[in-house]
Motif scaffolding. Structure first.
Motif, PDB file in Angstrom:
ATOM      1  N   UNK A  10      28.473 -27.183   8.486  1.00 13.73           N
ATOM      2  CA  UNK A  10      29.269 -28.259   9.082  1.00 13.73           C
ATOM      3  C   UNK A  10      30.586 -27.771   9.659  1.00 13.73           C
ATOM      4  N   UNK A  11      31.006 -26.566   9.327  1.00 12.59           N
ATOM      5  CA  UNK A  11      32.300 -26.052   9.803  1.00 12.59           C
ATOM      6  C   UNK A  11      32.094 -24.635  10.316  1.00 12.59           C
ATOM      7  N   UNK A  12      33.061 -24.144  11.123  1.00 10.40           N
ATOM      8  CA  UNK A  12      33.040 -22.706  11.375  1.00 10.40           C
ATOM      9  C   UNK A  12      34.321 -22.095  10.809  1.00 10.40           C
ATOM     10  N   UNK A  13      34.185 -20.884  10.317  1.00 10.53           N
ATOM     11  CA  UNK A  13      35.246 -20.243   9.550  1.00 10.53           C
ATOM     12  C   UNK A  13      35.503 -18.870  10.151  1.00 10.53           C
ATOM     13  N   UNK A  14      36.749 -18.654  10.615  1.00  8.19           N
ATOM     14  CA  UNK A  14      37.090 -17.388  11.274  1.00  8.19           C
ATOM     15  C   UNK A  14      38.176 -16.686  10.452  1.00  8.19           C
ATOM     16  N   UNK A  15      37.809 -15.584   9.776  1.00 14.23           N
ATOM     17  CA  UNK A  15      38.805 -14.885   8.941  1.00 14.23           C
ATOM     18  C   UNK A  15      39.977 -14.361   9.770  1.00 14.23           C
ATOM     19  N   UNK A  16      41.172 -14.408   9.166  1.00 16.32           N
ATOM     20  CA  UNK A  16      42.364 -13.848   9.820  1.00 16.32           C
ATOM     21  C   UNK A  16      42.497 -12.362   9.520  1.00 16.32           C
ATOM     22  N   UNK A  17      42.117 -11.967   8.319  1.00 18.44           N
ATOM     23  CA  UNK A  17      42.136 -10.556   7.917  1.00 18.44           C
ATOM     24  C   UNK A  17      40.900 -10.332   7.047  1.00 18.44           C
ATOM     25  N   UNK A  18      40.541  -9.077   6.755  1.00 23.68           N
ATOM     26  CA  UNK A  18      39.383  -8.850   5.874  1.00 23.68           C
ATOM     27  C   UNK A  18      39.639  -9.326   4.447  1.00 23.68           C
ATOM     28  N   UNK A  19      40.879  -9.565   4.083  1.00 26.27           N
ATOM     29  CA  UNK A  19      41.225  -9.843   2.688  1.00 26.27           C
ATOM     30  C   UNK A  19      41.588 -11.287   2.418  1.00 26.27           C
ATOM     31  N   UNK A  20      42.425 -11.857   3.253  1.00 24.15           N
ATOM     32  CA  UNK A  20      42.989 -13.179   2.945  1.00 24.15           C
ATOM     33  C   UNK A  20      43.190 -13.975   4.226  1.00 24.15           C
ATOM     34  N   UNK A  21      42.876 -15.296   4.128  1.00 22.54           N
ATOM     35  CA  UNK A  21      43.180 -16.201   5.233  1.00 22.54           C
ATOM     36  C   UNK A  21      42.018 -16.409   6.170  1.00 22.54           C
ATOM     37  N   UNK A  22      41.742 -17.664   6.513  1.00 23.63           N
ATOM     38  CA  UNK A  22      40.716 -17.967   7.520  1.00 23.63           C
ATOM     39  C   UNK A  22      41.055 -19.296   8.174  1.00 23.63           C
ATOM     40  N   UNK A  23      40.755 -19.407   9.476  1.00 26.85           N
ATOM     41  CA  UNK A  23      40.894 -20.693  10.167  1.00 26.85           C
ATOM     42  C   UNK A  23      39.563 -21.417  10.087  1.00 26.85           C
ATOM     43  N   UNK A  24      39.646 -22.723   9.840  1.00 26.97           N
ATOM     44  CA  UNK A  24      38.445 -23.550   9.710  1.00 26.97           C
ATOM     45  C   UNK A  24      38.426 -24.526  10.881  1.00 26.97           C
ATOM     46  N   UNK A  51      43.218 -21.347   3.624  1.00 23.64           N
ATOM     47  CA  UNK A  51      42.501 -21.723   4.852  1.00 23.64           C
ATOM     48  C   UNK A  51      43.413 -22.607   5.701  1.00 23.64           C
ATOM     49  N   UNK A  52      43.177 -22.538   7.010  1.00 22.00           N
ATOM     50  CA  UNK A  52      44.064 -23.204   7.960  1.00 22.00           C
ATOM     51  C   UNK A  52      43.246 -24.119   8.865  1.00 22.00           C
ATOM     52  N   UNK A  53      43.821 -25.259   9.187  1.00 25.44           N
ATOM     53  CA  UNK A  53      43.194 -26.231  10.084  1.00 25.44           C
ATOM     54  C   UNK A  53      44.205 -26.516  11.183  1.00 25.44           C
ATOM     55  N   UNK A  54      43.714 -26.756  12.405  1.00 26.62           N
ATOM     56  CA  UNK A  54      44.623 -27.069  13.515  1.00 26.62           C
ATOM     57  C   UNK A  54      44.359 -28.480  14.010  1.00 26.62           C
ATOM     58  N   UNK A 240      49.180 -28.554  12.252  1.00 26.28           N
ATOM     59  CA  UNK A 240      48.467 -27.528  11.463  1.00 26.28           C
ATOM     60  C   UNK A 240      48.551 -27.874   9.979  1.00 26.28           C
ATOM     61  N   UNK A 241      47.523 -27.447   9.267  1.00 22.04           N
ATOM     62  CA  UNK A 241      47.505 -27.591   7.802  1.00 22.04           C
ATOM     63  C   UNK A 241      47.144 -26.236   7.202  1.00 22.04           C
ATOM     64  N   UNK A 242      47.867 -25.866   6.149  1.00 17.73           N
ATOM     65  CA  UNK A 242      47.472 -24.686   5.349  1.00 17.73           C
ATOM     66  C   UNK A 242      47.149 -25.189   3.956  1.00 17.73           C
ATOM     67  N   UNK A 243      46.045 -24.693   3.418  1.00 20.51           N
ATOM     68  CA  UNK A 243      45.647 -25.057   2.051  1.00 20.51           C
ATOM     69  C   UNK A 243      45.488 -23.753   1.285  1.00 20.51           C
TER      70      UNK A 243
END
Ligand code: SIN
Length: 275
Positions: A10-24, A51-54, A240-243
């Motif tokens: 239902x969503x797509x998830x794009x990592x910001x780095x290999x370790x931490x953080x992704x945009x949803x 995770x981050x939402x725009x 934007x939202x960060x969770x």
């Protein structure tokens, strides 16, 4: 440890780095989440720690409702939005005199049961385009310690105290400030992974050591957790939202806009006693 990529329906998830953080992408958080959407957002959150939402548009009630989908909400011991005890304003401008969260921390670790997570909704970015937030993986911070240091700290606890953050920095005058003792290495209750659990804002000392030893060990651990390799950086837009997951990530608000105005509001998820 290498993990298999996760697939989502239902969503797509794009990592910001290999370790931490992704945009949803592909979700409107103002609407109630279906069970599948909830499960996928939760899975992405556990995988990426923040995770981050725009382009979201939430009323205060919708923000609270999104937070409640993940469990009970935490009421901040020091400050809430009038009429909304579960919401705090993260506000800086020429009148506030300081920027909240400009030192590395995870939220309210001075509480007996520090919050599990936080959901920050940005509604006014500063005019200079600054005010990014950095996040650091406390899983990676633990995993990249040498074996002798892991062994040294495995049974240590640390005292976390709110006085410096609240009385000294935010000028909130109270008779007493929250204080709690937590393990220096905690186990995440959902993922089972170990994370370092000390930070620059609240962690005072390791009671098993002398004052001097405690300072040296804490400085080493905190500086290690703040190395660039542990981090991702998020550039906010309005909406934007960060969770983030306070059990395995720290964050720092960059004050490179102050005293320009930056306004956001946060709903915080209740947590358990760290173990
Ligand atoms: C916070 O610590 O909740 C604030 C983070 C931010 O303002 O970016």
């Amino acid at each position: 440890m290498k993990r298999e990529p996760i697939s989502y329906q239902t969503i797509s998830v794009v990592p910001l780095t290999p370790t931490i953080g992704a945009e949803v992408f592909g979700i409107d958080l103002s609407q109630p989440l279906s069970d599948v959407q909830f499960e996928e957002v939760h899975r992405a959150w556990m995988e990426h720690q923040v995770i981050f939402f725009r382009d979201q548009k939430l009323t205060i009630e919708q923000h609270i409702a999104f937070g409640r989908r993940f469990g009970e909400l935490h009421v901040h011991p020091m400050a809430s939005l009038p009429g909304y005890p579960e919401v705090i304003e993260i506000k800086a401008d020429e009148n506030t005199g300081y920027v909240q969260g400009e030192r590395w921390h995870s939220d309210v670790t001075c509480a007996e049961k520090p919050p599990a997570g936080s959901i920050l909704y940005m509604h006014k970015i500063p005019e200079n385009g600054g005010g990014d937030t950095l996040f650091s993986s406390m899983y990676l911070a633990y995993e990249t310690l040498s074996e002798p240091i892991k062994k040294l700290i495995e049974n240590f606890t640390a005292i976390h105290d709110g006085e410096d953050a609240y009385r000294v920095r935010q000028n909130i005058q109270r008779e007493s400030y929250p204080r709690a003792e937590h393990p220096v290495v905690r186990t995440h209750p959902v993922t089972g992974r170990k994370a370092l659990f000390v930070n620059r804002s609240y962690t005072l000392r390791i009671p098993q050591l002398s004052e001097r030893e405690s300072r040296a060990v804490l400085d080493m651990l905190i500086e290690h957790a703040e190395l660039d390799v542990m981090k991702c950086r998020f550039k906010w837009q309005n909406g934007s939202i960060a969770m983030w997951d306070n059990r395995c990530a720290m964050h720092q608000a960059i004050p490179d806009y102050f005293p320009l105005a930056r306004y956001a509001q946060r709903v915080t998820l209740a947590g358990d006693k760290p173990f």
